[in-house]
Design an enzyme around this catalytic site. Structure first.
Site, PDB file in Angstrom:
ATOM      1  N   GLU A 135      -8.954   0.798   5.588  1.00 26.11           N
ATOM      2  CA  GLU A 135      -9.418   0.355   4.270  1.00 26.11           C
ATOM      3  C   GLU A 135      -9.156  -1.144   4.114  1.00 26.11           C
ATOM      4  O   GLU A 135     -10.055  -1.917   3.784  1.00 26.11           O
ATOM      5  CB  GLU A 135      -8.682   1.146   3.189  1.00 26.11           C
ATOM      6  CG  GLU A 135      -9.045   0.732   1.773  1.00 26.11           C
ATOM      7  CD  GLU A 135      -8.168   1.402   0.723  1.00 26.11           C
ATOM      8  OE1 GLU A 135      -8.576   1.411  -0.452  1.00 26.11           O
ATOM      9  OE2 GLU A 135      -7.070   1.904   1.070  1.00 26.11           O
ATOM     10  N   HIS A 136      -7.919  -1.555   4.329  1.00 26.31           N
ATOM     11  CA  HIS A 136      -7.526  -2.969   4.263  1.00 26.31           C
ATOM     12  C   HIS A 136      -7.038  -3.409   5.638  1.00 26.31           C
ATOM     13  O   HIS A 136      -6.157  -2.765   6.211  1.00 26.31           O
ATOM     14  CB  HIS A 136      -6.384  -3.192   3.269  1.00 26.31           C
ATOM     15  CG  HIS A 136      -6.639  -2.658   1.901  1.00 26.31           C
ATOM     16  ND1 HIS A 136      -6.159  -1.423   1.481  1.00 26.31           N
ATOM     17  CD2 HIS A 136      -7.320  -3.179   0.849  1.00 26.31           C
ATOM     18  CE1 HIS A 136      -6.528  -1.218   0.222  1.00 26.31           C
ATOM     19  NE2 HIS A 136      -7.235  -2.261  -0.184  1.00 26.31           N
ATOM     20  N   GLN A 194       0.821  -1.207   0.000  1.00 25.16           N
ATOM     21  CA  GLN A 194       0.000   0.000   0.000  1.00 25.16           C
ATOM     22  C   GLN A 194       0.855   1.257   0.000  1.00 25.16           C
ATOM     23  O   GLN A 194       0.493   2.260  -0.603  1.00 25.16           O
ATOM     24  CB  GLN A 194      -0.947  -0.001   1.199  1.00 25.16           C
ATOM     25  CG  GLN A 194      -1.998  -1.094   1.131  1.00 25.16           C
ATOM     26  CD  GLN A 194      -2.726  -1.115  -0.201  1.00 25.16           C
ATOM     27  OE1 GLN A 194      -3.425  -0.168  -0.558  1.00 25.16           O
ATOM     28  NE2 GLN A 194      -2.555  -2.188  -0.963  1.00 25.16           N
ATOM     29  N   HIS A 208       1.712   2.972  -3.327  1.00 22.96           N
ATOM     30  CA  HIS A 208       0.699   3.707  -4.084  1.00 22.96           C
ATOM     31  C   HIS A 208       0.982   5.204  -4.102  1.00 22.96           C
ATOM     32  O   HIS A 208       0.763   5.879  -5.106  1.00 22.96           O
ATOM     33  CB  HIS A 208      -0.686   3.493  -3.469  1.00 22.96           C
ATOM     34  CG  HIS A 208      -1.387   2.268  -3.977  1.00 22.96           C
ATOM     35  ND1 HIS A 208      -1.721   2.100  -5.299  1.00 22.96           N
ATOM     36  CD2 HIS A 208      -1.833   1.163  -3.329  1.00 22.96           C
ATOM     37  CE1 HIS A 208      -2.333   0.936  -5.447  1.00 22.96           C
ATOM     38  NE2 HIS A 208      -2.407   0.347  -4.277  1.00 22.96           N
ATOM     39  N   GLU A 264     -50.442  17.027  12.965  1.00 23.09           N
ATOM     40  CA  GLU A 264     -49.365  17.807  12.343  1.00 23.09           C
ATOM     41  C   GLU A 264     -49.886  19.070  11.673  1.00 23.09           C
ATOM     42  O   GLU A 264     -49.109  19.835  11.093  1.00 23.09           O
ATOM     43  CB  GLU A 264     -48.620  16.938  11.315  1.00 23.09           C
ATOM     44  CG  GLU A 264     -47.824  15.802  11.948  1.00 23.09           C
ATOM     45  CD  GLU A 264     -46.970  15.048  10.942  1.00 23.09           C
ATOM     46  OE1 GLU A 264     -47.096  15.314   9.726  1.00 23.09           O
ATOM     47  OE2 GLU A 264     -46.164  14.198  11.370  1.00 23.09           O
TER      48      GLU A 264
END
Length: 434
Positions: free
Chosen positions: A327-328, A259, A262, A415
């Protein structure tokens, strides 16, 4: 790379600082995107071609030069080596098969008085998928965005992919071919997002836009949200590894790299009870890093946002993981199933020592479009459900109208909405207010 211990008095504050990510929009990016989107909205194809030529170093005379046919996609597929075609086909089949399990179906039931209640599930008519292009070619992104839409029954899938300098990537185009993408336009950036959102003379307006992109793409997706749906505005990629100290440290180091490579602002964190093992992973990082082609990016990521954190035990690791909401999440432990009930917030959970995160990126089956920046606390992976919508069904019988009409009348009068009440009362057998 930062080293922390959960026993430190200031651990909570330091963890919070580690996770902090500036999500505020850049005013300069916002201004540029606003101008581009407005231009494409008002001038259509002409603006789209103009901005594409400017930003992607193209010389397109018109949209015909930026449109790819199914025949061109097939040609890209046929140019691939046989083993690559086989790999792409295998990945596509696994992704398709997984997402077929997510398909929602319409349902209904009847009350005792004959009133029908239910839900009708229908696919979106048309979606647009954004795929990065040029050197950053991601055929996996094509599969992960297009196949869930296809499984959902979306009527038309439009793909946009930039081709800087006219550089087309056969893998990306081949992935579009086998995923069943209907139209491909070689445009990118904010101008492509605007074209999908507003429509032009050539690019059809879509109902939803999915797929990753740079800061300009993210800002454009934010801007057009409401005109169309979007999947999410993703932040930097993240991985959190919980390890019991028995996995080969080289494996864990490489998983962290997967990761970190990236982006310089990607995040890679290890949680482990063993200080000795953390030292082994640190040594593996130092040993393996020089051989990595993206070494500079990995180094910047690990130095800026990475961490090796010693915890008291695996239960505490799970508590910290729930706060991080990664995320992971890798569970590199002997018994991942034992930890699973303790984990509430993660985009995807990779269970066991042999389950590297990279398998999920490409071919395991589940979607790799995942919530980032702690949004896994409330968000989910991209899936078939993102390309389906639901309509409530109500068919009230005459007998049901008598019962429900009286309930609605009382509540509507409460109402102060007289017309609501009268609409229900007129259907009562005696037609009188209640």
């Amino acid at each position: 790379m930062l080293k922390l211990s959960s026993s430190q008095p200031d651990f909570a504050e330091r963890l919070k600082a580690l996770l902090a990510f500036e999500t505020a929009q850049d005013p300069a990016v916002d201004a540029a995107v606003a101008s581009i989107c407005a231009d494409v909205h008002h001038r259509g194809d002409a603006a789209l071609v103009e901005h594409t030529n400017r930003f992607d170093r193209m010389q397109a005379a018109g949209m015909a030069d930026l449109t790819l046919s199914r025949e061109q996609l097939e040609a890209a597929w046929l140019r691939l080596p046989a083993d690559v075609r086989d790999a792409l086909s295998a990945a596509a089949e696994r992704v398709r098969r997984y997402h077929e399990k997510q398909l929602a179906h319409s349902w209904s039931y009847e009350d005792e008085d004959g009133t029908l209640l239910g839900q009708q599930v229908t696919p979106l008519d048309r979606v647009g998928i954004y795929v990065p292009g040029g050197k950053a070619a991601y055929p996996s992104s094509v599969l992960m965005n297009a196949l869930p839409a296809k499984v959902a029954g979306v009527g038309e899938i439009i793909m946009v992919v930039p081709t800087p300098g006219g550089e087309r990537n056969d893998l990306v185009l081949a992935a579009a071919y086998i995923a069943g993408v209907d139209k491909v336009f070689t445009v990118g950036g904010a101008q492509a997002v605007a074209a999908l959102a507003y429509g032009t003379e050539t690019v059809p307006q879509v109902d939803k836009i999915t797929g990753p992109g740079n800061a300009y793409v993210a800002a454009a997706k934010r801007r057009v949200f409401g005109v169309v749906g979007i999947d999410m505005v993703a932040g930097p990629s993240e991985i959190l590894v919980i390890c019991d100290g028995a996995t080969d440290p080289d494996w864990v180091a490489m998983d962290l790299f997967s990761q970190a490579e990236h982006d310089e602002i990607a995040q890679a964190i290890l949680l482990c009870p063993s200080a000795d093992y953390i030292a082994q992973v640190e040594a593996s990082i130092a040993k393996l890093l020089p051989s990595m082609p993206r070494r500079a990016i990995i180094e910047a990521s690990l130095a800026g946002r990475g961490a090796l954190i010693q915890v008291s035990d695996l239960a505490e690791a799970c508590e910290i993981s729930n706060y991080i909401a990664p995320e992971h999440l890798e569970l590199s432990v002997a018994d991942p199933d034992a930890l699973l009930p303790q984990l509430r917030h993660a985009g995807a959970i990779f269970m066991g020592r042999f389950t590297s995160e990279s398998l999920g990126d490409y071919c395991a089956g589940p979607n790799h479009v995942l919530p980032t920046s702690r949004t896994a606390r409330f968000a989910s992976p991209l899936g078939v459900y993102d390309f389906q919508k639901r309509s409530s069904l109500i068919r009230v019988s005459q007998a049901g109208a008598q019962k429900l009409g009286r309930i609605a009348s009382l509540l509507a009068h409460g109402e102060g909405l007289t017309a609501h009440a009268r609409a229900a009362e007129l259907r009562l057998e005696d037609g009188t207010p209640r």
